[in-house]
Design an enzyme around this catalytic site. Structure first.
Site, PDB file in Angstrom:
ATOM      1  N   CYS A   1      -1.318  13.681  10.989  1.00 23.19           N
ATOM      2  CA  CYS A   1      -2.717  13.550  11.368  1.00 23.19           C
ATOM      3  C   CYS A   1      -2.870  13.697  12.879  1.00 23.19           C
ATOM      4  O   CYS A   1      -3.958  13.939  13.376  1.00 23.19           O
ATOM      5  CB  CYS A   1      -3.268  12.215  10.901  1.00 23.19           C
ATOM      6  SG  CYS A   1      -2.077  10.889  11.075  1.00 23.19           S
TER       7      CYS A   1
ATOM      8  N   LYS B   1      -2.960   2.792  -5.582  1.00 20.22           N
ATOM      9  CA  LYS B   1      -2.946   3.959  -6.450  1.00 20.22           C
ATOM     10  C   LYS B   1      -1.885   4.902  -5.903  1.00 20.22           C
ATOM     11  O   LYS B   1      -1.983   5.378  -4.773  1.00 20.22           O
ATOM     12  CB  LYS B   1      -4.307   4.653  -6.479  1.00 20.22           C
ATOM     13  CG  LYS B   1      -4.349   5.785  -7.522  1.00 20.22           C
ATOM     14  CD  LYS B   1      -5.666   6.502  -7.572  1.00 20.22           C
ATOM     15  CE  LYS B   1      -5.714   7.704  -6.658  1.00 20.22           C
ATOM     16  NZ  LYS B   1      -4.704   8.745  -6.929  1.00 20.22           N
TER      17      LYS B   1
ATOM     18  N   GLU C   1      -8.584   7.285   7.061  1.00 13.27           N
ATOM     19  CA  GLU C   1      -8.125   8.103   8.179  1.00 13.27           C
ATOM     20  C   GLU C   1      -8.092   9.516   7.641  1.00 13.27           C
ATOM     21  O   GLU C   1      -7.407   9.783   6.666  1.00 13.27           O
ATOM     22  CB  GLU C   1      -6.730   7.620   8.579  1.00 13.27           C
ATOM     23  CG  GLU C   1      -6.230   8.259   9.833  1.00 13.27           C
ATOM     24  CD  GLU C   1      -4.736   8.116   9.933  1.00 13.27           C
ATOM     25  OE1 GLU C   1      -4.216   7.012   9.722  1.00 13.27           O
ATOM     26  OE2 GLU C   1      -4.086   9.139  10.196  1.00 13.27           O
TER      27      GLU C   1
ATOM     28  N   HIS D   1       0.202   8.019  -4.928  1.00 11.65           N
ATOM     29  CA  HIS D   1      -0.159   9.429  -4.738  1.00 11.65           C
ATOM     30  C   HIS D   1       0.552  10.249  -5.806  1.00 11.65           C
ATOM     31  O   HIS D   1       1.775  10.136  -5.955  1.00 11.65           O
ATOM     32  CB  HIS D   1       0.231   9.913  -3.339  1.00 11.65           C
ATOM     33  CG  HIS D   1      -0.464  11.190  -2.996  1.00 11.65           C
ATOM     34  ND1 HIS D   1      -0.120  12.390  -3.573  1.00 11.65           N
ATOM     35  CD2 HIS D   1      -1.523  11.448  -2.187  1.00 11.65           C
ATOM     36  CE1 HIS D   1      -0.937  13.344  -3.113  1.00 11.65           C
ATOM     37  NE2 HIS D   1      -1.795  12.781  -2.270  1.00 11.65           N
TER      38      HIS D   1
ATOM     39  N   GLY E   1      -5.919  10.609   4.175  1.00  7.52           N
ATOM     40  CA  GLY E   1      -5.924  11.896   3.487  1.00  7.52           C
ATOM     41  C   GLY E   1      -6.995  12.808   4.036  1.00  7.52           C
ATOM     42  O   GLY E   1      -7.318  12.739   5.225  1.00  7.52           O
TER      43      GLY E   1
END
Lengths: 492, 492
Positions: free
Chosen positions: A269, A151, A232, A153, A208
């Site tokens: 992250c 999918k 994550e 973004h 995300g």
């Protein structure tokens, strides 16, 4: 250009096609799968400046970053190609028959990892290439022999489309069946929900927010057949500054941290969102230099409006908490705006009393927690949730004295770093990119490096199979010459 | 003797102690952990006839079975001792630094598997020794370096207590800290719930019913911090009989299946509960012989009243379904009673229309599904849920012709068996005991064999660590001489 959300019918059709393609693709020989992955890298490179300019326009990331990320993406395509061509990753185990064993004969049993089925991958906002359409999730799943539905973004749908087309071209070039890779669009949560809840989906990759990842995890666990979700999500990556080191190198440490906090407008992250210190004479110097560096930093444009608005809200919220004091912020902004680097500090007492301060503020922000002593520092570490990383800056002598602290950190994080910053994730076999909840939903796996392939496989035993029906990796002849545990001994 | 349910306070205290013990035990050197596991085996053997008679009394299993199961239990203690003493199971990866690399230097990174924390194990009714107190879950978790809390199965609490005392003695003998292993009691679901929901629990092992396992799984996934649950629950282990083989050996096949169906009063998770056949001339002979064998079989006493009552209910329910015809039942019983072997048959059409017929009937019962042709057989296989095993009885020539069928079965089961029955689970490296949901909650792991240890570990990366602070397995000197992936090359 408009990218319309895929309909439920389109999603069902995509999963049906992914399953049909899986039954063929899973049997594809490693050489051909490897050629496919290498062709993906070639086709991504062939997109040239169009890919770079499109990604720059959609994400506001600078050219050098996009070019670097492209290199990382093509790099992991080729890394997984090498891995599956070599072949030992399937963890082959062979136990040959003992027909004369008493009281019962022992049958011939052989085991290897096989792909699980169609995988749903959600493109990540903060890595338009390396964690998106041809990102680590997609490529490790394809390497494993799974089919993939990505999918896109919504914030970089055009970039995603370009890469999807490159993958399609690679498949055609190498003669990989249609629908091994598919690309869908969805701004609404309903699209993601339909993908994850589809009975033919066998696994999910996501990078995300905590809210987004946890919602998908919950959907997946509540299905009639629960499936694994590798999300994550959220990490504040504590950095612990030990006193002797700080005394010797307060300025160097502040420089290093300021660079790490502001890198990529803090949109990693692994951004160091928490700095833990014990009160000591060198601390004021460190805080002073860090404040100066942050004040001198520029205000960057964030990836998309949602992330920008979220940063402003979370930053204001954090600064408004009891005991939190601003230490420094970029002088390029007069008020608290998106992309503005900022550092604040708080006492350990106030930190421990306020759960909200353990939550991620996604962007160039870090909170210094001042502990009275080592005991309070240990309490703060105990209080932390699961993290992707944790770092300790210390002289070797004081690291040794703090072995218990490092043992405790190991319970909290997937990667421990000595005298370095958490940003900069090497793509190599020893990389663990993943950690205890809520940094990810499954601390047992990594999303970076060769072991990322293990997320999309399961072991199957083949008992008493004739040689002709065994997978190539388990036949006596070992034509690929892979490492196998053969009657409990490693052989090639 | 009475075994009172542990109170919530006792459970909380047990988890607190398990966590404190974990922080020490996780650092215990492999040699000492191995000595502990071997001492457990010795102490179980030292229990002598008391253990055997107690288990026989509590489970109604015969002496030979208990003695055999004891051998399997002490066997896996010693197997895991050997595994951790050898040491390569930690999957060490080392990537050394490249300080001169451009644009950025590469840090030294090393990775290995580390234990996750306290594990809750539920004793299994059908294996009072091998899947209970010192069963595969407990021993693989202890081998990994986790601490363990076992909830005794109420149906064999005395057996469980004897084994728990043996483990305690082994710990004392070797000098393993207290509370590495703990034993609690609980007839009520509340005890299991409190154990699984406790924030310090980091994983769960369970073998039992689908309802029980799924309930624990749901509790664990809905915790603030979800944790992995390894529940082995429900499998009907389809056996496919191909026509040419059946023509040649109808009688031998019927003999083999009758023995497998009635083995241990059918109380194995690998019991063949479903036999899939294509109508052909040899079929009547096969069904006739199977009926004769089942009629001549004895009625056994089942493990406990709950399982016995459940068998009677499920058997009656299955026999009452549309199109289900009794083929044969033990002539030793006049009506449908617990422990009575029985075989029924149904058409594929009726089978496909009735979801209930795909559910496990735990006991000595098997359902023959008669398919018109190969196409219908494939439809039936498509219709099946996840299984621990699936078997095919066929001549090599027809196995080769049915490669697509075997590929389809691979999607449904963790272990595929050619020309054999599913009962009899070898404890060896190539064993996969686990399969797609609902046979287990996590098809990526096995509960039997050395790889069972992987359920209770996660990888951790150590970046830029001084040699003195690295775990032994990752130091340059490699004092255990384990296999390591060193700069992408296997080395010892």
């Amino acid at each position: 250009m408009e990218y319309e959300d895929s309909t439920l019918q389109e999603i069902d059709s995509a999963l049906q096609k992914a399953q049909a393609a899986f039954m063929l693709y899973k049997k594809t020989e490693p050489k051909k799968k490897a050629a496919f992955l290498r062709a993906i890298a070639d086709e991504i490179e062939a997109l040239g400046t169009e890919l770079v300019s499109t990604a720059m326009r959609e994400t506001h990331l600078p050219e050098a970053r996009i070019v670097g990320e492209r290199g990382r993406t093509t790099g992991h395509c080729r890394m997984f190609a090498d891995l599956i061509e070599e072949g030992s990753w399937v963890e082959a185990r062979i136990d040959t028959a003992l027909p004369d064993r008493t009281p019962a004969p022992k049958p011939d049993i052989r085991k290897m990892l096989v792909p699980v089925g169609p995988i749903v991958v959600f493109g990540a906002a903060n890595f338009p290439l390396a964690y998106s359409t041809a990102g680590g999730d997609t490529i490790s799943a394809l390497a494993a022999g799974c089919t993939v539905i990505v999918k896109a973004h919504p914030a970089h749908a055009a970039t995603s489309t370009l890469v999807a087309q490159a993958i399609d071209r690679a498949a055609k070039k190498v003669g990989i069946e249609e629908s091994v890779f598919q690309h869908v669009y969805g701004k609404s949560f309903e699209v993601g929900k339909a993908l994850v809840e589809h009975p033919l989906a066998k696994g999910v990759g996501f990078t995300g927010s905590l809210a987004g990842g946890k919602a998908l995890f919950d959907l997946a666990q509540r299905r009639p057949e629960p499936i694994p979700v590798f999300a994550e999500m959220s990490s504040i990556n504590p950095v612990i500054l030990l006193p002797d080191s700080l005394s010797q190198q307060a300025e160097k440490t502040a420089d290093m941290l300021a660079s790490s906090i502001t890198l990529g407008v803090g949109q990693f992250c692994t951004n160091p969102g928490l700095i833990l210190v014990i009160d000591n004479p060198a601390l004021e110097k460190f805080v002073g230099v860090l404040a100066t560096r942050i004040e001198a930093s520029t205000v960057g444009t964030m990836l998309h409006e949602g992330i920008a608005a979220n940063y402003v809200t979370k930053l204001k919220q954090s600064l408004a908490q009891k005991g939190v004091k601003l230490v420094g912020k970029s002088s390029a902004a007069s008020e608290n705006v998106a992309g503005m680097p900022a550092v604040a500090s708080v006492s350990a007492t106030d930190f421990l009393a306020n759960e909200l301060l353990t939550e991620e503020v996604f962007g160039p922000y870090s909170l210094i927690v001042r502990c009275k002593d080592r005991h309070e520092l240990l309490l703060v570490i105990h209080h932390l949730k699961g993290q992707l990383t944790s770092s300790v800056i210390g002289l070797e002598s004081e690291l040794t004295q703090n072995a218990d602290l490092i043992q405790l950190l190991q319970e909290k994080a997937g990667r421990l770093i000595m005298n370095g910053v958490p940003t900069g994730v090497e793509v190599c076999p020893s990389m663990q990119h993943g950690g205890p909840y809520p940094s990810t939903t499954d601390s047992r796996f990594t999303s970076v490096g060769i072991d990322a392939i293990k997320r999309f496989v399961r072991p199957v035993s083949f008992q008493n199979f004739p040689q002709s029906l065994l997978p190539m990796e388990l036949k006596d002849e070992n034509s690929m010459s892979i490492w196998r545990l053969y009657n409990n001994e490693w052989r090639k």
